[in-house]
Scaffold this active site. Structure first.
Site, short mmCIF file in Angstrom:
data_model
loop_
_atom_site.label_atom_id
_atom_site.label_comp_id
_atom_site.label_asym_id
_atom_site.label_seq_id
_atom_site.Cartn_x
_atom_site.Cartn_y
_atom_site.Cartn_z
N GLU A 1 0.84 -1.20 0.00
CA GLU A 1 0.00 0.00 0.00
C GLU A 1 0.88 1.26 0.00
O GLU A 1 1.88 1.33 0.73
CB GLU A 1 -0.88 -0.02 1.25
N LYS B 1 -9.35 2.50 -2.47
CA LYS B 1 -9.67 1.88 -1.18
C LYS B 1 -11.05 2.33 -0.69
O LYS B 1 -11.33 3.53 -0.62
CB LYS B 1 -8.58 2.24 -0.17
N CYS C 1 -5.53 -3.43 2.00
CA CYS C 1 -5.35 -3.48 3.44
C CYS C 1 -6.64 -3.69 4.22
O CYS C 1 -7.21 -4.77 4.22
CB CYS C 1 -4.60 -2.23 3.91
#
Length: 265
Positions: free
Chosen positions: A44, A113, A147
């Site tokens: 990330e 995200k 994540c």
């Protein structure tokens, strides 16, 4: 179809130094290609570093910006696909994003995200609204998430229902949450019958202390490759034959009763 050898880069690069991180990416891409990998998954925010604070807006680039072209050149020269995390500039918004570049240098997919973790991300980023972003690579359907997103079972199940074979997860997992890499990720692979490639940052960066422990988990719940705590490159195979056999034996997805789950939304 032959297995897709998948490389996971566990590194935090040099926070704030995009040019140096591109050099690091190129060096590891060469190693991954030499190991026979067709896909390299980076952590990330690898392009810029994670703990860059108020520099996020300055470092953010559009999906087709200069760094995207640089990564495309690396992928083309090394002959493998590259998935990398970066801050994406989208008009007045900045997203915590990950972009997949094909072995010919073309942009295959860009994911934003959807679940932002903690005050740092919530202050600097706008969440994405599309939980399932996919691309075809080496005969497999590659899905992308980032994540914290993988910790939401709904996100990963949406990928399973959309046919994702390998879920690539650039991540920045911090202490004290090592159990996510050690326990949760292999369970996600098993319960959704897919491979999960989880590529983490490592070491201390600003206020954050990253756990490492990157892994490639397979649909039978096994961990096919596991990193330690430091910087390293690991490789493992995403095998379509194992995937098909596991899906035939494991009936989770076939035994679902969606009519019972309306209260979840």
């Amino acid at each position: 179809m032959p297995p897709l050898r998948t490389a996971l880069l566990q590194s935090s690069g040099i926070p704030g130094d995009v040019a140096k991180n591109l050099e690091i990416l190129d060096a590891y891409a060469a190693q991954a290609a030499d190991a026979g990998a067709g896909l390299l998954v980076c952590p990330e925010m690898f392009l810029t570093g994670y703990a860059v604070g108020d520099d996020v807006p300055r470092l953010a680039e559009p999906a087709d910006g200069a760094s995207s072209r640089a990564v495309g050149d690396i992928a083309r020269r090394r002959g493998l696909a590259v998935l990398y995390g970066y801050p994406e500039r989208n008009g007045d918004f900045v997203h915590n994003a990950a972009q997949l570049v094909g072995p010919d240098g073309s942009r295959l997919a860009d994911y934003r995200k959807t679940h932002l973790f903690g005050p740092f991300e919530q202050r600097h980023f706008t969440p994405g609204d599309d939980p399932v972003v996919q691309a075809e690579l080496g005969g497999l359907r590659i899905g992308i998430t980032i994540c914290y997103d993988v910790e939401f079972p709904e996100n990963v199940r949406a990928h399973a229902l959309a046919g994702t074979d390998l879920l690539a997860v650039p991540t920045a997992l911090m202490h004290p949450f090592a159990f996510v890499a050690e326990k949760l990720v292999p369970v996600r692979a098993f319960e959704n019958q897919m491979y999960v490639a989880y590529a983490n940052r490592t070491g201390r960066e600003g206020e954050f202390d990253f756990t490492g422990l990157s892994c490639l988990a397979s649909p039978d719940g096994a961990v096919r490759a596991r990193a330690g705590r430091g910087e390293e490159l690991i490789t493992g195979e995403a095998d379509p034959a194992l995937l098909a056999a596991s899906r035939a034996e494991n009936t989770y997805l076939r035994d679902r009763r969606p009519g019972l789950y309306g209260s979840l939304t």
